[in-house]
Design an enzyme around this catalytic site. Structure first.
Site, mmCIF file in Angstrom:
data_model
loop_
_atom_site.group_PDB
_atom_site.id
_atom_site.type_symbol
_atom_site.label_atom_id
_atom_site.label_comp_id
_atom_site.label_asym_id
_atom_site.label_seq_id
_atom_site.Cartn_x
_atom_site.Cartn_y
_atom_site.Cartn_z
ATOM 1 N N GLU A 54 -3.831 10.958 10.413
ATOM 2 C CA GLU A 54 -2.946 11.554 9.414
ATOM 3 C C GLU A 54 -2.362 12.874 9.916
ATOM 4 O OE1 GLU A 54 -2.961 12.493 4.623
ATOM 5 O OE2 GLU A 54 -4.833 12.656 5.747
ATOM 6 N N ARG A 113 0.836 -1.205 0.000
ATOM 7 C CA ARG A 113 0.000 0.000 0.000
ATOM 8 C C ARG A 113 0.867 1.250 0.000
ATOM 9 N NH1 ARG A 113 -0.986 4.855 2.445
ATOM 10 N NH2 ARG A 113 -0.705 3.916 4.495
#
Length: 499
Positions: A136, A6
């Site tokens: 994030e 990923r």
């Protein structure tokens, strides 16, 4: 948790096929014994969907479905539907870990964001999908908006999530920050599983991983060969070695002996070349070049450290070049089962140094050729010497050679053309010998070869068969240039017939 499939696929120019993804996933889980793998981002493409479905179909037959994770988004259920169709069972939900990202990218309040996150988690639960949550830009959040980070953590730790993932999204952390930030979190939420996701923008990812572990982190995110966006992620191979050697309190299951083979396969699939000096998996990291190091290895392994190559399925090598010295050469000879006396070893060493000065790489496989060349050169006295030559090969013109030859101290010069550079050389040589009323043997065979198994272009051997007075004989020349090797072989012939 390995995220090569990923996050590693975000390396510029890298894209795995579905078959490659499946192969790498199988190796990570079954060969390397990685605990979890993150294999894709939801809803990216049809190819990504097929890759995830193939892995999940295989994982279901092995009981690995809870080890396979997919990055998902707060998108009103689109990611969940995509994952359901692919058979994925664990989502890594991407959320905002800094007030800066939340305010300027989503343009929402914390309360609005939290409500949407809660809905996404509930929807996943209803569809049998477990949830981990990414924060994030968490590292910048801890620097610039820690109140928001802890407000978020107070909320998310009350939600039914398995793990909270703390990424250094922009690779801005230094080790002291990593320890401080993670310590504050693990001390406040001691019963929660936190992962640390390091990026390598300042080449500090492995150092940050060490500090995260000291601060009580429960999981780590890594990639094979440190692949990833920009400067990449924390490399799996270095992280494993550091943990095993410097953090004995941390127990991991990764199989060290398989790291190199998996690394090379990923290199092949991606075309993303491993630097020769990359720790653990680089071509040169277990190669001793300096002769003093090889000598020390013969004397109680003076230049060994704990990073023994056998740990990683590799072997120590001793490079051959201008700095290698006799000890390096002896190490290579031992591997080939060869032995030389002191005088011959000195001559072979000098020949290798000469090649090294020409910036040529010499391999173990080249050694028998070098030995043959050196020992062959001792079998006669050099009364004929090719002093110098100029080889000219230009488009639209016949190749030509200007040759300066020394015979018993007399220097003679000639020029000739031919069908090729060596043919021109032989024509010039014939002119010289005719002027001396001497006859040259006839060339009846000409063969060029490189040492079998040699991975370098340092040497080629030219073997020329001659005939004179009804008898055949061969001479060999060795050089990095084919034509020069042929000239060396010819000079040997001239001395053989002059004896």
């Amino acid at each position: 948790m390995d995220t090569t499939l990923r996050d590693g696929e975000q390396t510029s120019g890298v894209s795995f096929s579905a078959a490659e993804k499946l192969t790498i996933a199988q190796l990570l889980l079954e060969e390397l014994h990685i605990d979890r793998i993150e294999i894709a981002s939801a809803r990216v493409s049809e190819g990504e969907f097929q890759g995830v479905k193939g892995i999940m179909d295989w994982a279901a037959t092995k009981g690995y479905t809870d080890k396979i994770e997919v990055l998902s988004f707060v998108d009103g259920g689109i990611s969940i539907e995509w994952m359901k169709k692919a058979g994925a069972k664990v989502q890594n939900l991407l959320t905002k870990g800094s007030l800066n990202h939340l305010t300027h990218q989503l343009k929402k309040t914390p309360e609005q964001h939290f409500e949407e996150i809660a809905q996404a988690i509930e929807l996943a639960n209803q569809n049998g999908i477990a949830t981990n949550v990414y924060l994030e830009d968490w590292s910048n959040g801890m620097r610039n908006s820690p109140e928001y980070v802890f407000q978020y953590l107070d909320f998310i730790t009350q939600q039914p999530v398995k793990r909270i993932l703390l990424p250094d999204t922009l690779g801005v952390l230094i080790p002291s920050d990593t320890f401080e930030f993670i310590s504050k979190i693990t001390q406040k939420y001691p019963d929660i599983h936190f992962d640390f996701h390091a990026h390598n923008d300042y080449d500090l990812s492995v150092a940050n991983v060490m500090e995260a572990l000291k601060a009580g982190i429960s999981g780590l995110h890594v990639t094979v060969n440190g692949m990833g966006e920009r400067a990449g992620n924390a490399p799996l191979e270095s992280t494993v070695a550091v943990i095993n050697d410097f953090l004995p309190q941390v127990k991991i299951n990764v199989k060290e002996t398989s790291l190199y083979s998996v690394s090379k396969l990923v290199e092949t699939f991606t075309g993303y070349r491993i630097p020769a000096n990359k720790p653990i998996v680089g071509d040169n990291v277990f190669t001793q070049t300096a002769g003093i190091h090889a000598d020390g290895d013969n004397k109680n392994n003076l230049y060994f450290n704990d990073l023994l190559p056998e740990r990683f399925g590799r072997k120590r090598k001793y490079a051959l070049g201008k700095t290698s010295g006799k000890a390096n050469i002896e190490k290579n000879l031992q591997e080939l089962g060869l032995q030389l006396n002191a005088e011959d070893l000195k001559l072979v060493t000098q020949r290798i140094i000469e090649l090294g000065d020409k910036k040529e790489t010499v391999t173990k496989e080249d050694l028998p050729y070098i030995i043959s060349d050196v020992l062959d050169s001792q079998s006669y006295q050099e009364r004929v010497v090719v002093q110098s030559y100029v080889l000219v090969h230009a488009k639209g013109m016949r190749p030509s050679t200007t040759l300066c030859l020394k015979i018993d101290g007399e220097i003679i010069e000639e020029n000739a053309q031919g069908d090729g550079q060596f043919d021109a050389f032989m024509n010039a040589l014939n002119k010289i010998y005719k002027s001396k009323k001497m006859t040259l043997p006839k060339l009846i065979d000409y063969a060029v070869r490189i040492p079998p198994g040699s991975s370098s272009d340092a040497l080629c051997e030219t073997v020329i068969t001659w005939t004179a007075n009804g008898k055949e004989f061969k001479t060999r020349g060795l050089d990095s240039d084919q034509t020069v090797a042929a000239i060396v072989a010819t000079q040997k012939m001239l001395n053989v017939i002059t004896v």
